[in-house]
Design a protein around this motif. Structure first.
Motif, PDB file in Angstrom:
ATOM      1  N   TRP A  46       0.816  -1.223   0.000  1.00 18.57           N
ATOM      2  CA  TRP A  46       0.000   0.000   0.000  1.00 18.57           C
ATOM      3  C   TRP A  46       0.846   1.268   0.000  1.00 18.57           C
ATOM      4  O   TRP A  46       0.403   2.318  -0.460  1.00 18.57           O
ATOM      5  CB  TRP A  46      -0.952   0.004   1.187  1.00 18.57           C
ATOM      6  CG  TRP A  46      -1.971  -1.077   1.113  1.00 18.57           C
ATOM      7  CD1 TRP A  46      -2.089  -2.167   1.940  1.00 18.57           C
ATOM      8  CD2 TRP A  46      -3.027  -1.203   0.145  1.00 18.57           C
ATOM      9  NE1 TRP A  46      -3.144  -2.951   1.535  1.00 18.57           N
ATOM     10  CE2 TRP A  46      -3.741  -2.382   0.445  1.00 18.57           C
ATOM     11  CE3 TRP A  46      -3.425  -0.428  -0.955  1.00 18.57           C
ATOM     12  CZ2 TRP A  46      -4.841  -2.802  -0.303  1.00 18.57           C
ATOM     13  CZ3 TRP A  46      -4.521  -0.857  -1.690  1.00 18.57           C
ATOM     14  CH2 TRP A  46      -5.212  -2.020  -1.367  1.00 18.57           C
ATOM     15  N   LEU A  49       1.487   3.617  -3.075  1.00 14.97           N
ATOM     16  CA  LEU A  49       0.476   4.579  -3.536  1.00 14.97           C
ATOM     17  C   LEU A  49       0.727   5.961  -2.940  1.00 14.97           C
ATOM     18  O   LEU A  49       1.106   6.077  -1.776  1.00 14.97           O
ATOM     19  CB  LEU A  49      -0.922   4.105  -3.130  1.00 14.97           C
ATOM     20  CG  LEU A  49      -1.375   2.777  -3.733  1.00 14.97           C
ATOM     21  CD1 LEU A  49      -2.721   2.372  -3.146  1.00 14.97           C
ATOM     22  CD2 LEU A  49      -1.437   2.871  -5.245  1.00 14.97           C
ATOM     23  N   ARG A  52      -0.059   7.284   1.000  1.00 17.25           N
ATOM     24  CA  ARG A  52      -0.218   6.211   1.995  1.00 17.25           C
ATOM     25  C   ARG A  52       0.864   6.243   3.075  1.00 17.25           C
ATOM     26  O   ARG A  52       0.576   6.016   4.246  1.00 17.25           O
ATOM     27  CB  ARG A  52      -0.248   4.841   1.332  1.00 17.25           C
ATOM     28  CG  ARG A  52      -1.491   4.587   0.518  1.00 17.25           C
ATOM     29  CD  ARG A  52      -2.731   4.485   1.422  1.00 17.25           C
ATOM     30  NE  ARG A  52      -3.915   4.204   0.660  1.00 17.25           N
ATOM     31  CZ  ARG A  52      -4.485   3.013   0.553  1.00 17.25           C
ATOM     32  NH1 ARG A  52      -3.987   1.988   1.185  1.00 17.25           N
ATOM     33  NH2 ARG A  52      -5.562   2.868  -0.191  1.00 17.25           N
ATOM     34  N   ALA A  84       0.711  -6.374  -5.860  1.00 16.35           N
ATOM     35  CA  ALA A  84       0.010  -5.276  -6.530  1.00 16.35           C
ATOM     36  C   ALA A  84      -1.286  -5.782  -7.144  1.00 16.35           C
ATOM     37  O   ALA A  84      -2.354  -5.174  -6.965  1.00 16.35           O
ATOM     38  CB  ALA A  84       0.894  -4.647  -7.598  1.00 16.35           C
ATOM     39  N   ARG A  87      -4.149  -6.416  -4.841  1.00 15.62           N
ATOM     40  CA  ARG A  87      -4.723  -5.191  -4.278  1.00 15.62           C
ATOM     41  C   ARG A  87      -5.293  -4.262  -5.352  1.00 15.62           C
ATOM     42  O   ARG A  87      -5.716  -3.154  -5.066  1.00 15.62           O
ATOM     43  CB  ARG A  87      -3.660  -4.484  -3.439  1.00 15.62           C
ATOM     44  CG  ARG A  87      -3.384  -5.244  -2.154  1.00 15.62           C
ATOM     45  CD  ARG A  87      -2.049  -4.901  -1.533  1.00 15.62           C
ATOM     46  NE  ARG A  87      -1.853  -5.677  -0.300  1.00 15.62           N
ATOM     47  CZ  ARG A  87      -1.452  -6.946  -0.263  1.00 15.62           C
ATOM     48  NH1 ARG A  87      -1.174  -7.598  -1.384  1.00 15.62           N
ATOM     49  NH2 ARG A  87      -1.317  -7.574   0.887  1.00 15.62           N
ATOM     50  N   ILE A  89      -3.652  -2.731  -7.653  1.00 14.58           N
ATOM     51  CA  ILE A  89      -2.727  -1.621  -7.903  1.00 14.58           C
ATOM     52  C   ILE A  89      -2.059  -1.840  -9.259  1.00 14.58           C
ATOM     53  O   ILE A  89      -1.530  -2.924  -9.524  1.00 14.58           O
ATOM     54  CB  ILE A  89      -1.657  -1.530  -6.798  1.00 14.58           C
ATOM     55  CG1 ILE A  89      -2.312  -1.320  -5.425  1.00 14.58           C
ATOM     56  CG2 ILE A  89      -0.669  -0.413  -7.097  1.00 14.58           C
ATOM     57  CD1 ILE A  89      -1.344  -1.441  -4.244  1.00 14.58           C
ATOM     58  N   THR A  90      -2.067  -0.808 -10.092  1.00 14.96           N
ATOM     59  CA  THR A  90      -1.424  -0.892 -11.400  1.00 14.96           C
ATOM     60  C   THR A  90      -0.249   0.078 -11.458  1.00 14.96           C
ATOM     61  O   THR A  90      -0.086   0.933 -10.588  1.00 14.96           O
ATOM     62  CB  THR A  90      -2.409  -0.533 -12.536  1.00 14.96           C
ATOM     63  OG1 THR A  90      -2.709   0.859 -12.460  1.00 14.96           O
ATOM     64  CG2 THR A  90      -3.683  -1.363 -12.441  1.00 14.96           C
ATOM     65  N   ASP A  92       0.048   2.578 -13.209  1.00 12.64           N
ATOM     66  CA  ASP A  92      -0.440   3.958 -13.278  1.00 12.64           C
ATOM     67  C   ASP A  92      -0.785   4.534 -11.906  1.00 12.64           C
ATOM     68  O   ASP A  92      -0.936   5.751 -11.765  1.00 12.64           O
ATOM     69  CB  ASP A  92      -1.672   4.048 -14.182  1.00 12.64           C
ATOM     70  CG  ASP A  92      -1.344   3.713 -15.630  1.00 12.64           C
ATOM     71  OD1 ASP A  92      -0.216   4.011 -16.067  1.00 12.64           O
ATOM     72  OD2 ASP A  92      -2.219   3.147 -16.312  1.00 12.64           O
ATOM     73  N   ASP A  93      -0.907   3.664 -10.902  1.00 11.58           N
ATOM     74  CA  ASP A  93      -1.309   4.098  -9.560  1.00 11.58           C
ATOM     75  C   ASP A  93      -0.138   4.471  -8.658  1.00 11.58           C
ATOM     76  O   ASP A  93      -0.313   5.219  -7.699  1.00 11.58           O
ATOM     77  CB  ASP A  93      -2.096   2.978  -8.857  1.00 11.58           C
ATOM     78  CG  ASP A  93      -3.361   2.587  -9.578  1.00 11.58           C
ATOM     79  OD1 ASP A  93      -4.039   3.471 -10.130  1.00 11.58           O
ATOM     80  OD2 ASP A  93      -3.676   1.372  -9.587  1.00 11.58           O
ATOM     81  N   VAL A  94       1.043   3.933  -8.921  1.00  8.76           N
ATOM     82  CA  VAL A  94       2.144   4.026  -7.961  1.00  8.76           C
ATOM     83  C   VAL A  94       2.893   5.355  -8.045  1.00  8.76           C
ATOM     84  O   VAL A  94       2.836   6.067  -9.043  1.00  8.76           O
ATOM     85  CB  VAL A  94       3.142   2.856  -8.112  1.00  8.76           C
ATOM     86  CG1 VAL A  94       2.446   1.524  -7.874  1.00  8.76           C
ATOM     87  CG2 VAL A  94       3.838   2.867  -9.446  1.00  8.76           C
ATOM     88  N   GLU A  96       5.783   7.908  -8.596  1.00  8.96           N
ATOM     89  CA  GLU A  96       6.817   7.956  -9.625  1.00  8.96           C
ATOM     90  C   GLU A  96       8.140   7.461  -9.057  1.00  8.96           C
ATOM     91  O   GLU A  96       8.541   7.836  -7.952  1.00  8.96           O
ATOM     92  CB  GLU A  96       6.984   9.393 -10.137  1.00  8.96           C
ATOM     93  CG  GLU A  96       7.943   9.499 -11.293  1.00  8.96           C
ATOM     94  CD  GLU A  96       8.041  10.901 -11.853  1.00  8.96           C
ATOM     95  OE1 GLU A  96       9.066  11.183 -12.496  1.00  8.96           O
ATOM     96  OE2 GLU A  96       7.107  11.699 -11.661  1.00  8.96           O
TER      97      GLU A  96
END
Length: 120
Positions: A46, A49, A52, A84, A87, A89-90, A92-94, A96
């Protein structure tokens, strides 16, 4: 070849002291000039992201957000592929600078000459 440190953290807000220990060791190693690869697995996934790590609180500890920033600045941070996916999570979500990779990459890093591995 320089020694490197691969740290796999499985704990998140469910085990705050263990989680913070992993991030603290990773940031301290980066500050010491050691090549560091921090792997976010299990509940620590998590923290890949945005925002978080800022939510994490542990008395008498350096803010997790600061520790993560330090590792991102001087080392590598990887989010486990399966963790990932479980959950939702892709890439594109994380945050940089955080990559998503799986077990073959982890094994390659751990087996690299001069590498030391820690699991939290």
């Amino acid at each position: 070849m320089a020694r490197s440190l691969v740290i796999k953290v499985t704990a998140g807000m469910d085990a705050p002291e263990r989680c913070n220990q992993a991030f603290t060791v990773a940031a301290a190693a980066v500050a010491s000039g050691v090549p560091v690869s921090l792997w976010l697995t299990g509940e620590s996934a998590w923290f890949a992201l945005p925002g978080r790590a800022k939510e994490f609180r542990l008395p008498e500890a350096t803010p997790l957000e600061d520790l993560l920033d330090a590792v991102l600045t001087g080392g590598k941070v990887t989010l486990c592929t399966q963790c990932a996916a479980r959950r939702g999570i892709t890439v594109d979500d994380v945050i940089e600078g955080i990559r998503i990779a799986g077990a073959p990459t982890f094994v390659e890093e751990v087996l690299a000459e001069g590498a030391q591995a820690l699991v939290y």
